[in-house]
Design a protein around this motif. Structure first.
Motif, PDB file in Angstrom:
ATOM      1  N   HIS A  61     -16.722  -5.986  15.949  1.00 56.15           N
ATOM      2  CA  HIS A  61     -15.486  -6.701  15.624  1.00 56.15           C
ATOM      3  C   HIS A  61     -15.613  -8.176  16.005  1.00 56.15           C
ATOM      4  O   HIS A  61     -15.196  -9.066  15.258  1.00 56.15           O
ATOM      5  CB  HIS A  61     -14.313  -6.061  16.370  1.00 56.15           C
ATOM      6  CG  HIS A  61     -13.028  -6.814  16.206  1.00 56.15           C
ATOM      7  ND1 HIS A  61     -12.364  -6.906  14.994  1.00 56.15           N
ATOM      8  CD2 HIS A  61     -12.281  -7.534  17.100  1.00 56.15           C
ATOM      9  CE1 HIS A  61     -11.278  -7.641  15.146  1.00 56.15           C
ATOM     10  NE2 HIS A  61     -11.202  -8.032  16.428  1.00 56.15           N
ATOM     11  N   GLU A  64     -17.648 -10.103  13.505  1.00 54.38           N
ATOM     12  CA  GLU A  64     -16.848 -10.384  12.298  1.00 54.38           C
ATOM     13  C   GLU A  64     -15.933 -11.591  12.538  1.00 54.38           C
ATOM     14  O   GLU A  64     -15.787 -12.458  11.679  1.00 54.38           O
ATOM     15  CB  GLU A  64     -16.003  -9.162  11.935  1.00 54.38           C
ATOM     16  CG  GLU A  64     -16.792  -8.021  11.311  1.00 54.38           C
ATOM     17  CD  GLU A  64     -15.908  -6.827  11.004  1.00 54.38           C
ATOM     18  OE1 GLU A  64     -14.669  -6.967  11.109  1.00 54.38           O
ATOM     19  OE2 GLU A  64     -16.454  -5.771  10.672  1.00 54.38           O
ATOM     20  N   GLU A  65     -15.314 -11.604  13.736  1.00 51.08           N
ATOM     21  CA  GLU A  65     -14.427 -12.715  14.072  1.00 51.08           C
ATOM     22  C   GLU A  65     -15.196 -14.037  14.134  1.00 51.08           C
ATOM     23  O   GLU A  65     -14.730 -15.066  13.634  1.00 51.08           O
ATOM     24  CB  GLU A  65     -13.750 -12.452  15.432  1.00 51.08           C
ATOM     25  CG  GLU A  65     -12.686 -11.388  15.401  1.00 51.08           C
ATOM     26  CD  GLU A  65     -11.468 -11.849  14.609  1.00 51.08           C
ATOM     27  OE1 GLU A  65     -10.937 -12.938  14.906  1.00 51.08           O
ATOM     28  OE2 GLU A  65     -11.080 -11.145  13.665  1.00 51.08           O
ATOM     29  N   SER A  67     -17.963 -14.780  12.598  1.00 49.53           N
ATOM     30  CA  SER A  67     -18.338 -15.134  11.227  1.00 49.53           C
ATOM     31  C   SER A  67     -17.159 -15.797  10.518  1.00 49.53           C
ATOM     32  O   SER A  67     -17.312 -16.801   9.813  1.00 49.53           O
ATOM     33  CB  SER A  67     -18.800 -13.887  10.472  1.00 49.53           C
ATOM     34  OG  SER A  67     -19.078 -14.210   9.127  1.00 49.53           O
ATOM     35  N   HIS A  68     -15.977 -15.235  10.720  1.00 47.77           N
ATOM     36  CA  HIS A  68     -14.767 -15.798  10.101  1.00 47.77           C
ATOM     37  C   HIS A  68     -14.504 -17.207  10.639  1.00 47.77           C
ATOM     38  O   HIS A  68     -14.178 -18.129   9.876  1.00 47.77           O
ATOM     39  CB  HIS A  68     -13.578 -14.884  10.395  1.00 47.77           C
ATOM     40  CG  HIS A  68     -12.274 -15.402   9.858  1.00 47.77           C
ATOM     41  ND1 HIS A  68     -12.004 -15.516   8.505  1.00 47.77           N
ATOM     42  CD2 HIS A  68     -11.166 -15.882  10.511  1.00 47.77           C
ATOM     43  CE1 HIS A  68     -10.794 -16.018   8.337  1.00 47.77           C
ATOM     44  NE2 HIS A  68     -10.261 -16.248   9.535  1.00 47.77           N
ATOM     45  N   LEU A  69     -14.666 -17.371  11.957  1.00 48.28           N
ATOM     46  CA  LEU A  69     -14.467 -18.693  12.556  1.00 48.28           C
ATOM     47  C   LEU A  69     -15.458 -19.720  12.005  1.00 48.28           C
ATOM     48  O   LEU A  69     -15.103 -20.877  11.753  1.00 48.28           O
ATOM     49  CB  LEU A  69     -14.613 -18.617  14.081  1.00 48.28           C
ATOM     50  CG  LEU A  69     -13.427 -18.034  14.845  1.00 48.28           C
ATOM     51  CD1 LEU A  69     -13.796 -17.822  16.301  1.00 48.28           C
ATOM     52  CD2 LEU A  69     -12.213 -18.949  14.730  1.00 48.28           C
ATOM     53  N   ASP A  70     -16.720 -19.291  11.825  1.00 49.00           N
ATOM     54  CA  ASP A  70     -17.728 -20.186  11.253  1.00 49.00           C
ATOM     55  C   ASP A  70     -17.321 -20.642   9.859  1.00 49.00           C
ATOM     56  O   ASP A  70     -17.467 -21.814   9.501  1.00 49.00           O
ATOM     57  CB  ASP A  70     -19.090 -19.487  11.189  1.00 49.00           C
ATOM     58  CG  ASP A  70     -19.802 -19.491  12.539  1.00 49.00           C
ATOM     59  OD1 ASP A  70     -19.415 -20.318  13.386  1.00 49.00           O
ATOM     60  OD2 ASP A  70     -20.717 -18.681  12.736  1.00 49.00           O
ATOM     61  N   GLU A  71     -16.813 -19.692   9.061  1.00 52.96           N
ATOM     62  CA  GLU A  71     -16.357 -20.035   7.704  1.00 52.96           C
ATOM     63  C   GLU A  71     -15.215 -21.051   7.782  1.00 52.96           C
ATOM     64  O   GLU A  71     -15.178 -22.015   7.011  1.00 52.96           O
ATOM     65  CB  GLU A  71     -15.874 -18.780   6.973  1.00 52.96           C
ATOM     66  CG  GLU A  71     -16.990 -17.913   6.407  1.00 52.96           C
ATOM     67  CD  GLU A  71     -16.427 -16.717   5.664  1.00 52.96           C
ATOM     68  OE1 GLU A  71     -15.290 -16.826   5.144  1.00 52.96           O
ATOM     69  OE2 GLU A  71     -17.106 -15.691   5.618  1.00 52.96           O
ATOM     70  N   GLN A  72     -14.270 -20.788   8.685  1.00 54.98           N
ATOM     71  CA  GLN A  72     -13.123 -21.694   8.825  1.00 54.98           C
ATOM     72  C   GLN A  72     -13.568 -23.080   9.262  1.00 54.98           C
ATOM     73  O   GLN A  72     -13.101 -24.094   8.745  1.00 54.98           O
ATOM     74  CB  GLN A  72     -12.122 -21.127   9.839  1.00 54.98           C
ATOM     75  CG  GLN A  72     -11.410 -19.885   9.376  1.00 54.98           C
ATOM     76  CD  GLN A  72     -10.585 -20.157   8.126  1.00 54.98           C
ATOM     77  OE1 GLN A  72     -10.946 -19.734   7.023  1.00 54.98           O
ATOM     78  NE2 GLN A  72      -9.500 -20.899   8.270  1.00 54.98           N
ATOM     79  N   ARG A  73     -14.509 -23.114  10.220  1.00 51.51           N
ATOM     80  CA  ARG A  73     -15.011 -24.411  10.695  1.00 51.51           C
ATOM     81  C   ARG A  73     -15.666 -25.179   9.555  1.00 51.51           C
ATOM     82  O   ARG A  73     -15.504 -26.387   9.436  1.00 51.51           O
ATOM     83  CB  ARG A  73     -16.006 -24.200  11.840  1.00 51.51           C
ATOM     84  CG  ARG A  73     -15.376 -24.216  13.211  1.00 51.51           C
ATOM     85  CD  ARG A  73     -16.410 -24.428  14.296  1.00 51.51           C
ATOM     86  NE  ARG A  73     -17.299 -23.285  14.403  1.00 51.51           N
ATOM     87  CZ  ARG A  73     -17.151 -22.307  15.283  1.00 51.51           C
ATOM     88  NH1 ARG A  73     -16.134 -22.323  16.117  1.00 51.51           N
ATOM     89  NH2 ARG A  73     -18.007 -21.313  15.336  1.00 51.51           N
ATOM     90  N   LYS A  75     -15.030 -24.948   6.362  1.00 51.35           N
ATOM     91  CA  LYS A  75     -13.999 -25.426   5.437  1.00 51.35           C
ATOM     92  C   LYS A  75     -13.299 -26.658   6.002  1.00 51.35           C
ATOM     93  O   LYS A  75     -13.039 -27.629   5.283  1.00 51.35           O
ATOM     94  CB  LYS A  75     -12.977 -24.318   5.162  1.00 51.35           C
ATOM     95  CG  LYS A  75     -13.503 -23.208   4.251  1.00 51.35           C
ATOM     96  CD  LYS A  75     -12.448 -22.142   4.053  1.00 51.35           C
ATOM     97  CE  LYS A  75     -12.985 -21.005   3.189  1.00 51.35           C
ATOM     98  NZ  LYS A  75     -12.013 -19.896   3.075  1.00 51.35           N
TER      99      LYS A  75
END
Length: 284
Positions: A61, A64-65, A67-73, A75
C-alpha cells in the motif's frame, strides 16, 4: 535549422537575470529566443525512500502511495514550469523580443542540452539552479557538466541584468582564444563595446606579439581596444584587472595551451566561475 539563443530557466533566483541577458543577446544577434525548462523527475535532492522501514503488511500500500505522490509531484513540477515559461516569455516581450518561444522537456538539463546542441547559437544559464545551495560561491553541478559537454558558447549570468559596457577577454594565444578575439571583433553582441585583452604571463616577445595581434584585430573591426600582460595567479590577476577597469563581461576560452587551460579542466575556472559577479562568456 535556425540557430537560436536558448535560455535555461528554473525556479532559482537567477532566472530573471537569465531572461534579461537572453533577451539582450537575442536582440543584439538578431536571433530567435527560446526559453527551456527541464523537469527532472529524479532530482538530486530527492526524498529518501523509507519504504523498507514499514511493516510487511502495509508495504504494498505504501509503495502505491509513493508512486501516486511521484506522479503528483511530476504534474506539479510541469505546471510550475509552464507558468515559469509563460512569465519568462512575457518578460522577454517587455524587453523588446517580438516572439520568444518556449520548450518544456522531461529528463536532465545536460541530456536535453546535448540533444538540442545543433539548434543552439548561444546558451544562457544562471550561476546556480534551484536545487543548489544558496551559498554565494556555490556553482551548480549542472552548470559544470553543461560546460564540459556543450560545444557552443555559454553565457553564465548573475541574478540582475546590466547592459555590458566594457568586456575583457582572458587571452593566451591559443586557437580557442584567438577565435574568441575574432568573435569579439565581429559579433553584433559586442558592437560599440570597448574591449580589453589580458594575458596572464611574463612580458615576452611572443606574448607581446600575441597581444599586438589581438588589439589590431579588434581595432580594425572598429572597437576601442586596450590590453595588458601581467604576471601572477590567473584568477587573482584577472579579477584585479576586472575591478580596476570596471569590466562588466568576461570572455574566456574553455581550453588553451597555457595555465589558462586549467580554467575548465582544473580548479581555476571553477573558482573564477564561482566568484563571478558579472556574466562570463565561455567559448569552445
Amino acid at each position: 535549422m535556425t540557430e537560436q539563443v536558448m535560455a535555461a530557466i528554473d525556479g532559482s533566483q537567477f532566472s530573471e537575470g537569465v531572461c534579461d541577458y537572453a533577451a539582450w543577446a537575442s536582440l543584439a544577434l538578431d536571433a530567435p529566443l527560446t526559453f527551456l525548462h527541464v523537469v527532472d523527475n529524479h532530482p538530486q535532492t530527492a526524498e529518501a525512500d523509507l519504504s523498507g522501514n514499514i511493516g510487511l503488511g502495509s508495504r504494498e500500500h505504501l509503495l502505491e502511495e509513493l508512486s501516486h505522490l511521484d506522479e503528483q509531484r511530476a504534474k506539479v513540477a510541469q505546471e510550475q514550469g509552464r507558468l515559469m515559461l509563460k512569465a519568462a516569455k512575457e518578460r522577454a516581450v517587455e524587453d523588446g523580443v517580438a516572439e520568444p518561444g518556449s520548450r518544456q522537456r522531461n529528463g536532465t538539463l545536460v541530456e536535453t542540452i546535448a540533444e538540442l546542441e545543433d539548434e543552439i547559437r548561444l546558451l544562457v544559464v544562471g550561476k546556480r539552479g534551484e536545487t543548489a545551495h544558496q551559498d554565494s560561491e556555490h556553482l551548480g553541478s549542472n552548470l559544470e557538466r553543461v560546460v564540459r559537454s556543450l560545444h557552443r558558447p555559454i553565457l553564465m549570468v548573475p541574478d540582475a541584468f546590466k547592459t555590458p559596457e566594457r568586456v575583457m577577454i582572458a587571452f593566451d594565444g591559443s586557437k580557442t582564444t584567438r577565435k574568441g578575439v575574432e568573435l569579439l571583433a565581429s559579433s553584433p553582441l559586442f558592437k560599440g563595446i570597448p574591449c580589453h585583452v589580458v594575458i596572464v604571463g611574463a612580458e615576452t616577445g611572443d606574448n607581446r606579439s600575441q597581444l599586438d595581434w589581438a588589439l589590431a584585430t579588434l581595432r580594425e573591426a572598429g572597437h576601442e581596444a586596450e590590453g595588458a600582460i601581467r604576471a601572477g595567479d590567473v584568477e587573482e590577476t584577472l579579477r584585479a584587472y576586472k575591478e580596476e577597469q570596471d569590466i562588466d563581461l568576461v570572455v574566456m576560452g574553455a581550453y588553451g595551451h597555457s595555465r589558462i587551460r586549467q580554467l575548465l579542466v582544473g580548479s581555476t575556472t571553477t573558482s573564477v566561475l564561482r566568484r563571478a559577479t558579472i556574466p562570463v562568456l565561455l567559448l569552445r
